[in-house]
Design an enzyme around this catalytic site. Structure first.
Site, PDB file in Angstrom:
ATOM      1  N   SER A 181       0.857  -1.183   0.000  1.00 21.29           N
ATOM      2  CA  SER A 181       0.000   0.000   0.000  1.00 21.29           C
ATOM      3  C   SER A 181       0.893   1.233   0.000  1.00 21.29           C
ATOM      4  O   SER A 181       2.069   1.154   0.381  1.00 21.29           O
ATOM      5  CB  SER A 181      -0.879   0.006   1.262  1.00 21.29           C
ATOM      6  OG  SER A 181      -1.497   1.257   1.465  1.00 21.29           O
TER       7      SER A 181
ATOM      8  N   TYR B 219      -1.725  -0.290  10.640  1.00 19.68           N
ATOM      9  CA  TYR B 219      -1.918  -0.690   9.245  1.00 19.68           C
ATOM     10  C   TYR B 219      -0.666  -0.395   8.427  1.00 19.68           C
ATOM     11  O   TYR B 219      -0.180  -1.263   7.685  1.00 19.68           O
ATOM     12  CB  TYR B 219      -3.116   0.044   8.644  1.00 19.68           C
ATOM     13  CG  TYR B 219      -3.311  -0.227   7.168  1.00 19.68           C
ATOM     14  CD1 TYR B 219      -3.820  -1.449   6.736  1.00 19.68           C
ATOM     15  CD2 TYR B 219      -2.976   0.727   6.208  1.00 19.68           C
ATOM     16  CE1 TYR B 219      -3.991  -1.708   5.377  1.00 19.68           C
ATOM     17  CE2 TYR B 219      -3.144   0.474   4.863  1.00 19.68           C
ATOM     18  CZ  TYR B 219      -3.647  -0.744   4.448  1.00 19.68           C
ATOM     19  OH  TYR B 219      -3.810  -1.003   3.102  1.00 19.68           O
TER      20      TYR B 219
END
Length: 245
Positions: A142, A155
Site C-alpha cells: 500500500s 496498518y
C-alpha cells in the site's frame, strides 16, 4: 496468443475488490486462476461468472491466517493445474483507529492477515517454485507502506513489513523466481468497511472520493506478470492522478 495463456495463478482475497478484479482480468486473458477467500458465496459467484465468459477458474475457501489452509490452497492449485506460476498475496484488512483507542484485537487482526497471510503464502509456494525452477510472488502492499498517517500506524506498519518481506525474498530466491511488490493508492474496495472507529471511518470516506477502480491495480499486476522471464518488476506504486499523498 496472450502471454498469460496457460499461466496458473493463485489469488488470495479474491472475493471482492482488487482480488476479484485481478481474477477476472487474468482469466479473460487466458490464465488459469484459483481464487481463495473466506466468503464462499462470493467465490462461487465470481468463479461461475468467469467460467460463463469462457475463462478457466477454480476456487477454495481460504483463511490466510491459517498456515494449513494456505498450504492446502496452494497444493490444490498445483494438483489441479500441474504447476504454480504466480501467487498473488492480496488478502488484507484495514480497521483504522488512533493508537489511543487501544483496539488491540484489531491490531492483531491486521498483523495476522496483512503480515502472516503473506508469509504463509510464501511458505506454501516457495518450495513448489524452487522445485519447478520458476515462479512469481506478487505481494500487495500500500502507499501506507511508504508513509505513515494518523489512525493508520498499525496498518502502515503491516504494509511496511510487506515491502520488507518482498525485498528480502527478492534478494534470497534462486534465479527463475521473481518478486513484485505493488503499493496501491486509494482504490475502490471493501477495505474501509472494516473500520469500526467512527472518526477514522469518516476521514477515510472523504479520502476515498478520488479512489481509482480496482481494475487499475489488476492491470498493474498483469503488466508485472507479462514481462519476459529475465525482467523482474520489483516495485510499483499505483495511485489516483489527483492524489498528493
Amino acid at each position: 496468443m496472450s502471454i498469460l495463456e496457460g499461466k496458473v495463478i493463485a489469488i488470495t482475497g479474491a472475493s471482492s475488490g482488487i482480488g476479484e478484479a485481478t481474477a477476472r482480468l487474468l482469466a479473460n486473458n487466458g490464465a488459469q486462476v484459483v481464487l481463495g477467500a473466506r466468503r464462499t458465496e462470493n467465490l462461487k459467484s465470481i468463479t461461475s461468472s468467469i467460467r460463463s465468459k469462457g475463462g478457466n477458474a477454480e476456487y477454495q475457501v481460504l483463511d490466510v491466517t491459517k498456515a494449513d489452509q494456505m498450504n492446502d490452497f496452494i497444493n490444490y492449485t498445483k494438483e489441479t493445474f500441474g504447476k504454480v506460476d504466480v501467487i498473488i498475496n492480496n488478502a488484507g484488512v484495514m480497521p483504522l483507529s488512533k493508537l489511543e483507542a487501544l483496539k488491540v484485537d484489531e491490531w492483531n487482526l491486521m498483523i495476522d492477515v496483512n503480515i502472516r497471510g503473506v508469509l504463509h503464502g510464501i511458505a506454501a509456494g516457495l518450495p513448489i517454485m524452487k522445485e519447478q525452477g520458476f515462479g512469481q510472488f506478487i505481494n500487495i502492499s500500500s502507499i501506507g507502506g511508504h508513509a505513515v498517517s494518523p489512525t493508520a500506524a498499525v496498518y502502515c506498519a503491516t504494509k511496511f513489513a510487506v515491502r520488507a518481506i518482498s525485498e528480502g525474498l527478492r534478494m534470497e530466491v534462486e534465479e527463475g523466481i521473481r518478486v513484485t511488490n505493488i503499493s496501491p493508492g486509494v482504490t475502490e474496495s471493501e477495505l474501509a468497511e472494516t473500520i469500526s472507529d467512527e472518526k477514522a471511518r469518516q476521514v477515510m470516506k472523504e479520502y476515498r472520493k478520488n479512489a481509482i477502480p480496482s481494475e487499475a491495480i489488476a492491470r498493474a499486476i498483469q503488466f508485472a506478470i507479462e514481462q519476459p522471464a529475465d525482467v523482474d518488476v520489483n516495485e510499483m506504486i499505483v495511485r489516483p492522478t489527483a492524489s498528493i499523498s
